[in-house]
Scaffold this motif. Structure first.
Motif, PDB file in Angstrom:
ATOM      1  N   VAL A   1       0.959  46.971  24.906  1.00 29.43           N
ATOM      2  CA  VAL A   1       1.118  45.635  25.499  1.00 29.43           C
ATOM      3  C   VAL A   1       1.101  44.610  24.360  1.00 29.43           C
ATOM      4  CG1 VAL A   1       0.068  43.928  27.048  1.00 29.43           C
ATOM      5  CG2 VAL A   1      -0.052  46.373  27.604  1.00 29.43           C
ATOM      6  N   PRO A   2       2.065  43.680  24.327  1.00 27.84           N
ATOM      7  CA  PRO A   2       2.075  42.701  23.233  1.00 27.84           C
ATOM      8  C   PRO A   2       0.733  42.002  22.991  1.00 27.84           C
ATOM      9  CG  PRO A   2       4.147  42.577  24.367  1.00 27.84           C
ATOM     10  CD  PRO A   2       3.295  43.568  25.131  1.00 27.84           C
ATOM     11  N   MET A   3      -0.035  41.732  24.039  1.00 31.16           N
ATOM     12  CA  MET A   3      -1.333  41.103  23.805  1.00 31.16           C
ATOM     13  C   MET A   3      -2.397  42.101  23.362  1.00 31.16           C
ATOM     14  SD  MET A   3      -1.675  37.733  26.178  1.00 31.16           S
ATOM     15  CE  MET A   3      -2.653  36.933  24.888  1.00 31.16           C
TER      16      MET A   3
ATOM     17  N   GLY B   1       0.421  40.310  30.086  1.00 36.40           N
ATOM     18  CA  GLY B   1       0.173  40.329  28.647  1.00 36.40           C
ATOM     19  C   GLY B   1       1.426  40.504  27.802  1.00 36.40           C
ATOM     20  N   GLY B   2       2.588  40.278  28.417  1.00 35.59           N
ATOM     21  CA  GLY B   2       3.849  40.422  27.695  1.00 35.59           C
ATOM     22  C   GLY B   2       4.483  41.802  27.834  1.00 35.59           C
TER      23      GLY B   2
ATOM     24  N   ARG C   1      -3.954  44.596  24.755  1.00 34.76           N
ATOM     25  CA  ARG C   1      -5.012  45.099  25.631  1.00 34.76           C
ATOM     26  C   ARG C   1      -4.500  45.208  27.060  1.00 34.76           C
ATOM     27  NH1 ARG C   1      -7.332  41.111  29.012  1.00 34.76           N
ATOM     28  NH2 ARG C   1      -6.983  38.955  28.371  1.00 34.76           N
TER      29      ARG C   1
END
Lengths: 250, 253
Positions: B212-214, B248-249, B216
C-alpha cells in the motif's frame, strides 16, 4: 477529529471564489494561514475577512507561474516550519470553440493550472517530507473526469491536475503525506457565473442535470476541504472527490 | 470544524465489530443515539454498547439475520420504536462467507454472498426510505469495498461483484430519493486490519500491507472520518451518489 488547531495551511488562489472560501473555512477550524495570489487588493480583502474571525494571515502576493514568486512563498512559509496543509486553488479558465481554439490558450492555462500547482507543491514538499506528515489538496474539476465541451483547454489541464494528484499520492504516501483533489461541479463564483447564469437556456439545461437541484456555492466546499485537511482522513489518499450535487450520477 | 450528530438517530448494521464498531463508536461520541445491529456476534455488540453507555453515550444493540425475508424491515421498525425515529443508516453488514473459485461456487453460496453484501443493504434501504422521507430527509452511507473496483482478491469474485452492485446501487438510489432530502453515498475501504482477514496468514497480510503506498494496512478507525463526513447534511450537503475510496493509495482510479 476534524479539528485544525495548531495547523498551518497555505492557500493559493485565495483572493476570491473557492480559494477565499477555503481560507475562511480553514481559519474557522483553527488553522494559521499563508495566503498567496496574484491579485493584491482582493487578497488583502480576504486577509481582512480573516481578521474578523480572529485569524492573522500572512499574505504573499505573487504569481504561481513565476519561479521567484514561488521561492518567496516557500521562504515565507518555511520560516514558520513545514506547512501541515497545502491547498492548490489558483486556477484560470478560458472558453473557446475546439476548432478555432488558440493553442496559446492551452499554454496559458497549462502554466497556471498545472505548472503552477506542480511548482508550488515542489517548493514546499521537501519540508513536508522531512516533517513526515502533510495534506495536499488540489482543486480539480468535474471536467477532470468528464471533459468539458467548449472548455477543452481547461478540462485538459484539470485532467492533468487529477493525474498529478494520483501520481504524487503514490510517491509520497510513504512519508505520511496524503494527496487528494476536490472536483467541484458547477459552483457559482465570479469565474463561472457568466457561463452558468448568463444564458437562461443553458442555466436550465445545467440545473436539469444536477439531482440536488441547485448550483454549488463556494461554502459547499468547506466540509470536504476540512475533512481532507484534518486527521479524519489520514488513510485517504489519491482520490479525486466529486462535489457536484450528484451531476456524475446522471 | 466539529461534526456533531446531536439528536440524530443512527443505525449501523454489522456494528458490533471491525469497521462497524468503529463507526458506531464515532457516531455515539458525536452525540448520536446509535443502534448497533449484530447477527452472530451478540457478545461483541453488547460489550460495545456497555462500553459506550458507561461513558454516558447513547447506544443499544439489536439482533437480526438481514438475509431473512422480513428481518430488515423489522429491524428498522424496532430501531425506530426504541430510538424514536431514524436519521442515518449505515449499511455495513457484509462478509466473504468463504473463498471459492467461480467454477466451484454453487448456487447456494452465490445467493448467500449476494444476499449478505447487497441484498441486505437493498432491503434496509428500502425499509428506511419512508421514515427518512417523513423526517424531511436523512442520509445513507453504504460500506462497499475496493473490491468493487478491482474485481476482488483470489476466489472472492462474487463478493467483489456484490460490492460492485452496492456501489452502483448507491449511485442510482441517490437520484431516486434526492427530492426527499435523502443523500446516499458509499465508502470503499481498502485493506483494513479486521477479522475479515482472519484466514490470511500474518506474513501474507504484511506483504499486502507493505504494498500500500501509505505503507500500512488501514485500521477500522481510519474509516470513521469519511463515514461521518458523508452522513453529515451540514458538511456534505452538496455530495450525493458518490463513492470515496479510503485505501491508503492502494487503488486510485
Amino acid at each position: 477529529m476534524f479539528d485544525l488547531k495548531g495547523s498551518r495551511a497555505v492557500v493559493t488562489g485565495a483572493s476570491g471564489g473557492i480559494g477565499r472560501s477555503c481560507a475562511l473555512a480553514l481559519a474557522a477550524s483553527g488553522a494559521e494561514l499563508v495566503l498567496f495570489d496574484i491579485h493584491a487588493e482582493r487578497l488583502e480583502d480576504t486577509a481582512e475577512q480573516l481578521l474578523d474571525v480572529g485569524c492573522r494571515a500572512t499574505v504573499v502576493v505573487g504569481d504561481v507561474t513565476s519561479e521567484s514568486d514561488r521561492a518567496r512563498l516557500s521562504e515565507v512559509t518555511l520560516d514558520g516550519g513545514a506547512p501541515d496543509v497545502l491547498v492548490n486553488c489558483a486556477g484560470i479558465i478560458k472558453r473557446q470553440d475546439i476548432t478555432t481554439m488558440a493553442l496559446l490558450d492551452l499554454d496559458v492555462l497549462w502554466d497556471v493550472n498545472v505548472r503552477g500547482t506542480v511548482g508550488i507543491t515542489q517548493s514546499l514538499l521537501p519540508a513536508m517530507i522531512q516533517a513526515g506528515r502533510g495534506k495536499i489538496i488540489n482543486l480539480g474539476s468535474l471536467g477532470s473526469v468528464t471533459g468539458l465541451d467548449r472548455r477543452t483547454a481547461y478540462a485538459t489541464t484539470k485532467g492533468a491536475v487529477a493525474l498529478y494528484t494520483k501520481s504524487l499520492a503514490r510517491e509520497v504516501g510513504q512519508y505520511g503525506i496524503c494527496v487528494n483533489a476536490i472536483a467541484p461541479g458547477y459552483v457559482d463564483t465570479s469565474m463561472t457565473s457568466e457561463w452558468i447564469l448568463g444564458d437562461s437556456m443553458r442555466t436550465e439545461q445545467l440545473l436539469s442535470r444536477i439531482p440536488l437541484g441547485r448550483f454549488g456555492r463556494p461554502e459547499d466546499v468547506d466540509g470536504l476541504l476540512i475533512f481532507l485537511a484534518s486527521a479524519a482522513s489520514d488513510y485517504l489518499t489519491g482520490q479525486v472527490i466529486m462535489l457536484d450535487g450528484g451531476w456524475t450520477t446522471t | 470544524m466539529d461534526i456533531r450528530f446531536t439528536n440524530s438517530r443512527v443505525l449501523v448494521t454489522g456494528g458490533g465489530k471491525g469497521i462497524g464498531a468503529a463507526v458506531a463508536e464515532a457516531f455515539a461520541e458525536a452525540g448520536a443515539t446509535v443502534g448497533v445491529h449484530y447477527h452472530q456476534g451478540r457478545e461483541d455488540a453488547d460489550q460495545l454498547v456497555e462500553r459506550l453507555t458507561a461513558r454516558g453515550l447513547a447506544a443499544f444493540s439489536l439482533g437480526a439475520d438481514l438475509t431473512a425475508d422480513e428481518a430488515p424491515s423489522n429491524l428498522v421498525k424496532d430501531f425506530v420504536k426504541l430510538a424514536g425515529g431514524v436519521d442515518v443508516l449505515i449499511n455495513n453488514a457484509g462478509g466473504l462467507i468463504r473463498r471459492s473459485p467461480v467454477e466451484d461456487t454453487d448456487d447456494a453460496l452465490f445467493r448467500d454472498v449476494v444476499q449478505l453484501n447487497f441484498g441486505s443493504a437493498f432491503a434496509m434501504t428500502r425499509a428506511v426510505i419512508p421514515y427518512l422521507r417523513a423526517n424531511g430527509g436523512g442520509s445513507i452511507v453504504n460500506i462497499s469495498s475496493v473490491a468493487a473496483r478491482t474485481g476482488g482478491a483470489g476466489n472472492a469474485v462474487v463478493y467483489a461483484a456484490s460490492k460492485g452492485a452496492l456501489t452502483t446501487f448507491s449511485r442510482g438510489v441517490a437520484k431516486e430519493v434526492v427530492a426527499d432530502g435523502i443523500r446516499v453515498n458509499s465508502v470503499e475501504p481498502g485493506l483494513i486490519d479486521t477479522a475479515f482477514h482472519a484466514n490470511t496468514t500474518p506474513s501474507a497480510f504484511q506483504t499486502m500491507a507493505s504494498g500500500v503506498p501509505m505503507g500500512r494496512a488501514g485500521r477500522p478507525a481510519d474509516l470513521t472520518g469519511a463515514v461521518l463526513f458523508l452522513a453529515s447534511d451540514v458538511h456534505a450537503g452538496y455530495i450525493t451518489g458518490q463513492s470515496i475510496g479510503v485505501n491508503g493509495g492502494l487503488w486510485v482510479d
